[in-house]
Design a protein around this motif. Structure first.
Motif, PDB file in Angstrom:
ATOM      1  N   SER A 182       0.802  -1.228   0.000  1.00 47.68           N
ATOM      2  CA  SER A 182       0.000   0.000   0.000  1.00 47.68           C
ATOM      3  C   SER A 182       0.834   1.276   0.000  1.00 47.68           C
ATOM      4  O   SER A 182       0.285   2.377   0.064  1.00 47.68           O
ATOM      5  N   LEU A 183       2.151   1.154  -0.021  1.00 45.52           N
ATOM      6  CA  LEU A 183       3.071   2.289   0.017  1.00 45.52           C
ATOM      7  C   LEU A 183       2.962   3.087   1.318  1.00 45.52           C
ATOM      8  O   LEU A 183       3.074   4.307   1.324  1.00 45.52           O
ATOM      9  N   TYR A 184       2.737   2.383   2.428  1.00 42.84           N
ATOM     10  CA  TYR A 184       2.695   3.003   3.750  1.00 42.84           C
ATOM     11  C   TYR A 184       4.091   2.944   4.356  1.00 42.84           C
ATOM     12  O   TYR A 184       4.881   2.048   4.060  1.00 42.84           O
ATOM     13  N   HIS A 185       4.375   3.891   5.241  1.00 43.69           N
ATOM     14  CA  HIS A 185       5.669   3.927   5.930  1.00 43.69           C
ATOM     15  C   HIS A 185       5.593   3.005   7.156  1.00 43.69           C
ATOM     16  O   HIS A 185       4.842   3.272   8.086  1.00 43.69           O
ATOM     17  N   PHE A 186       6.343   1.911   7.154  1.00 44.40           N
ATOM     18  CA  PHE A 186       6.330   0.905   8.215  1.00 44.40           C
ATOM     19  C   PHE A 186       7.421   1.226   9.233  1.00 44.40           C
ATOM     20  O   PHE A 186       8.591   1.370   8.885  1.00 44.40           O
ATOM     21  N   LEU A 187       7.027   1.370  10.489  1.00 45.72           N
ATOM     22  CA  LEU A 187       7.977   1.705  11.555  1.00 45.72           C
ATOM     23  C   LEU A 187       7.981   0.593  12.599  1.00 45.72           C
ATOM     24  O   LEU A 187       6.957   0.315  13.235  1.00 45.72           O
ATOM     25  N   SER A 188       9.150  -0.025  12.768  1.00 46.10           N
ATOM     26  CA  SER A 188       9.264  -1.122  13.731  1.00 46.10           C
ATOM     27  C   SER A 188      10.512  -0.993  14.594  1.00 46.10           C
ATOM     28  O   SER A 188      10.833  -1.893  15.355  1.00 46.10           O
ATOM     29  N   ASP A 189      11.209   0.122  14.469  1.00 42.27           N
ATOM     30  CA  ASP A 189      12.497   0.283  15.143  1.00 42.27           C
ATOM     31  C   ASP A 189      12.375   0.872  16.546  1.00 42.27           C
ATOM     32  O   ASP A 189      13.134   1.742  16.942  1.00 42.27           O
ATOM     33  N   TYR A 190      11.428   0.370  17.300  1.00 46.05           N
ATOM     34  CA  TYR A 190      11.262   0.770  18.694  1.00 46.05           C
ATOM     35  C   TYR A 190      11.476  -0.469  19.574  1.00 46.05           C
ATOM     36  O   TYR A 190      11.374  -1.599  19.087  1.00 46.05           O
ATOM     37  N   PRO A 191      11.775  -0.270  20.861  1.00 39.08           N
ATOM     38  CA  PRO A 191      12.027  -1.423  21.735  1.00 39.08           C
ATOM     39  C   PRO A 191      10.791  -2.319  21.882  1.00 39.08           C
ATOM     40  O   PRO A 191       9.660  -1.858  21.788  1.00 39.08           O
ATOM     41  N   THR A 192      11.036  -3.590  22.122  1.00 39.61           N
ATOM     42  CA  THR A 192       9.950  -4.529  22.378  1.00 39.61           C
ATOM     43  C   THR A 192       9.527  -4.381  23.832  1.00 39.61           C
ATOM     44  O   THR A 192      10.361  -4.293  24.722  1.00 39.61           O
ATOM     45  N   GLY A 193       8.230  -4.330  24.058  1.00 38.28           N
ATOM     46  CA  GLY A 193       7.718  -4.214  25.421  1.00 38.28           C
ATOM     47  C   GLY A 193       6.382  -3.504  25.450  1.00 38.28           C
ATOM     48  O   GLY A 193       5.931  -2.941  24.440  1.00 38.28           O
ATOM     49  N   GLN A 194       5.782  -3.535  26.619  1.00 37.84           N
ATOM     50  CA  GLN A 194       4.454  -2.947  26.794  1.00 37.84           C
ATOM     51  C   GLN A 194       4.485  -1.440  26.539  1.00 37.84           C
ATOM     52  O   GLN A 194       5.340  -0.724  27.055  1.00 37.84           O
ATOM     53  N   ASN A 195       3.566  -0.966  25.704  1.00 37.83           N
ATOM     54  CA  ASN A 195       3.364   0.449  25.376  1.00 37.83           C
ATOM     55  C   ASN A 195       4.506   1.091  24.588  1.00 37.83           C
ATOM     56  O   ASN A 195       4.487   2.297  24.368  1.00 37.83           O
ATOM     57  N   GLN A 196       5.485   0.321  24.135  1.00 37.92           N
ATOM     58  CA  GLN A 196       6.606   0.914  23.399  1.00 37.92           C
ATOM     59  C   GLN A 196       6.147   1.509  22.065  1.00 37.92           C
ATOM     60  O   GLN A 196       6.590   2.587  21.687  1.00 37.92           O
ATOM     61  N   ALA A 197       5.238   0.832  21.379  1.00 35.04           N
ATOM     62  CA  ALA A 197       4.715   1.375  20.118  1.00 35.04           C
ATOM     63  C   ALA A 197       3.948   2.667  20.389  1.00 35.04           C
ATOM     64  O   ALA A 197       4.056   3.635  19.632  1.00 35.04           O
ATOM     65  N   ASP A 198       3.183   2.698  21.480  1.00 37.09           N
ATOM     66  CA  ASP A 198       2.414   3.892  21.841  1.00 37.09           C
ATOM     67  C   ASP A 198       3.334   5.090  22.076  1.00 37.09           C
ATOM     68  O   ASP A 198       3.063   6.195  21.599  1.00 37.09           O
ATOM     69  N   PHE A 199       4.419   4.865  22.810  1.00 34.31           N
ATOM     70  CA  PHE A 199       5.367   5.947  23.079  1.00 34.31           C
ATOM     71  C   PHE A 199       5.976   6.458  21.766  1.00 34.31           C
ATOM     72  O   PHE A 199       6.146   7.659  21.577  1.00 34.31           O
ATOM     73  N   TYR A 200       6.285   5.532  20.878  1.00 39.94           N
ATOM     74  CA  TYR A 200       6.889   5.904  19.603  1.00 39.94           C
ATOM     75  C   TYR A 200       5.898   6.664  18.723  1.00 39.94           C
ATOM     76  O   TYR A 200       6.268   7.625  18.046  1.00 39.94           O
ATOM     77  N   ILE A 201       4.636   6.268  18.753  1.00 45.70           N
ATOM     78  CA  ILE A 201       3.606   6.967  17.980  1.00 45.70           C
ATOM     79  C   ILE A 201       3.499   8.419  18.435  1.00 45.70           C
ATOM     80  O   ILE A 201       3.482   9.339  17.610  1.00 45.70           O
ATOM     81  N   ILE A 202       3.449   8.637  19.745  1.00 47.48           N
ATOM     82  CA  ILE A 202       3.333  10.002  20.267  1.00 47.48           C
ATOM     83  C   ILE A 202       4.595  10.813  19.962  1.00 47.48           C
ATOM     84  O   ILE A 202       4.512  11.986  19.594  1.00 47.48           O
ATOM     85  N   ALA A 203       5.750  10.181  20.075  1.00 42.32           N
ATOM     86  CA  ALA A 203       6.994  10.886  19.741  1.00 42.32           C
ATOM     87  C   ALA A 203       7.012  11.269  18.262  1.00 42.32           C
ATOM     88  O   ALA A 203       7.385  12.385  17.903  1.00 42.32           O
ATOM     89  N   TYR A 204       6.585  10.365  17.406  1.00 40.93           N
ATOM     90  CA  TYR A 204       6.551  10.622  15.971  1.00 40.93           C
ATOM     91  C   TYR A 204       5.526  11.701  15.629  1.00 40.93           C
ATOM     92  O   TYR A 204       5.778  12.571  14.800  1.00 40.93           O
ATOM     93  N   LEU A 205       4.360  11.639  16.290  1.00 47.80           N
ATOM     94  CA  LEU A 205       3.331  12.670  16.089  1.00 47.80           C
ATOM     95  C   LEU A 205       3.887  14.041  16.454  1.00 47.80           C
ATOM     96  O   LEU A 205       3.720  15.009  15.705  1.00 47.80           O
ATOM     97  N   SER A 206       4.536  14.140  17.594  1.00 46.08           N
ATOM     98  CA  SER A 206       5.105  15.420  18.041  1.00 46.08           C
ATOM     99  C   SER A 206       6.115  15.940  17.027  1.00 46.08           C
ATOM    100  O   SER A 206       6.127  17.130  16.706  1.00 46.08           O
ATOM    101  N   ARG A 207       6.918  15.040  16.508  1.00 42.72           N
ATOM    102  CA  ARG A 207       7.926  15.406  15.516  1.00 42.72           C
ATOM    103  C   ARG A 207       7.262  15.946  14.240  1.00 42.72           C
ATOM    104  O   ARG A 207       7.689  16.961  13.689  1.00 42.72           O
ATOM    105  N   VAL A 208       6.208  15.276  13.797  1.00 40.85           N
ATOM    106  CA  VAL A 208       5.494  15.701  12.585  1.00 40.85           C
ATOM    107  C   VAL A 208       4.789  17.038  12.820  1.00 40.85           C
ATOM    108  O   VAL A 208       4.837  17.933  11.980  1.00 40.85           O
ATOM    109  N   LEU A 209       4.121  17.166  13.984  1.00 42.72           N
ATOM    110  CA  LEU A 209       3.411  18.416  14.295  1.00 42.72           C
ATOM    111  C   LEU A 209       4.358  19.610  14.287  1.00 42.72           C
ATOM    112  O   LEU A 209       4.005  20.688  13.808  1.00 42.72           O
ATOM    113  N   LEU A 210       5.544  19.428  14.815  1.00 38.80           N
ATOM    114  CA  LEU A 210       6.510  20.528  14.851  1.00 38.80           C
ATOM    115  C   LEU A 210       7.106  20.806  13.473  1.00 38.80           C
ATOM    116  O   LEU A 210       7.532  21.925  13.201  1.00 38.80           O
ATOM    117  N   ALA A 211       7.122  19.807  12.603  1.00 37.44           N
ATOM    118  CA  ALA A 211       7.693  19.985  11.266  1.00 37.44           C
ATOM    119  C   ALA A 211       6.715  20.664  10.297  1.00 37.44           C
ATOM    120  O   ALA A 211       7.144  21.277   9.327  1.00 37.44           O
TER     121      ALA A 211
END
Length: 185
Positions: A43-72
């Motif tokens: 589907s030509l989506y950007h796949f992100l998997s380079d975050y640590p394995t563990g509970q809520n790690q994807a959630d933390f990365y999503i919010i960090a990425y959102l913040s980065r995009v919002l500021l950009a």
């Protein structure tokens, strides 16, 4: 343009395949699954998997990425950019809403569990009545408690009157998942 964030660990591959994005939309999918990676490549989506394995790690990365995009995003473009989150994780949804509210970004949170789209945009004009304010707030499930009353800026009597009127006219009801939460009909 839409900027779409997908908590694929939470919603699964089938829901990922249902996302309706155009070629100009940015779609960020967070998962460690190879099946999800294959859907993203197709589907030509950007796949992100380079975050640590563990509970809520994807959630933390999503919010960090959102913040980065919002500021950009340039302030002029912010008004024409719509942010979306696909997840059923209420804590993640709350954090996503907060980050978008901080910069005044338009956004929606899509829960795949009941396929409900919950648009939340910072209001420019307040609704005229307590009933309208309550209906707007109950687009997503909420408890009818003092914190909601306070957030709406209503007195206890205004809040109670609005709840009673909306109940009697069947404009709000309890959710199927939780009898303590209410939603507009």
């Amino acid at each position: 343009m839409k900027v779409i964030f997908v908590d694929a660990e939470n919603i699964g591959v089938k829901q990922l395949e249902k996302i309706n994005a155009t070629i100009v939309d940015k779609v960020f999918v967070f998962s460690k699954s190879d099946a999800v990676r294959l859907v993203c490549e197709k589907s030509l989506y950007h796949f992100l998997s380079d975050y640590p394995t563990g509970q809520n790690q994807a959630d933390f990365y999503i919010i960090a990425y959102l913040s980065r995009v919002l500021l950009a995003v340039d302030k002029k473009q912010l008004g024409s950019t719509h942010f979306e989150l696909y997840s059923n994780d209420e804590s993640l949804i709350s954090a996503f809403e907060f980050q978008c509210d901080v910069l005044g970004a338009k956004f929606a949170c899509i829960r795949s569990r009941d396929n409900t789209v919950v648009p939340i945009v910072s209001p420019k004009v307040e609704p005229a009545t307590a009933q309208e304010m309550l209906l707007k707030a109950l687009k997503s499930p909420h408890s009818l408690d003092p914190s909601l009353q306070s957030r709406l800026g209503l007195s206890k009597s205004e809040f109670t009157k609005a709840v009673n009127e909306l109940c009697s006219t069947n404009q709000i009801k309890r959710t199927a998942n939780s009898k303590k939460k209410w939603i507009s009909c």
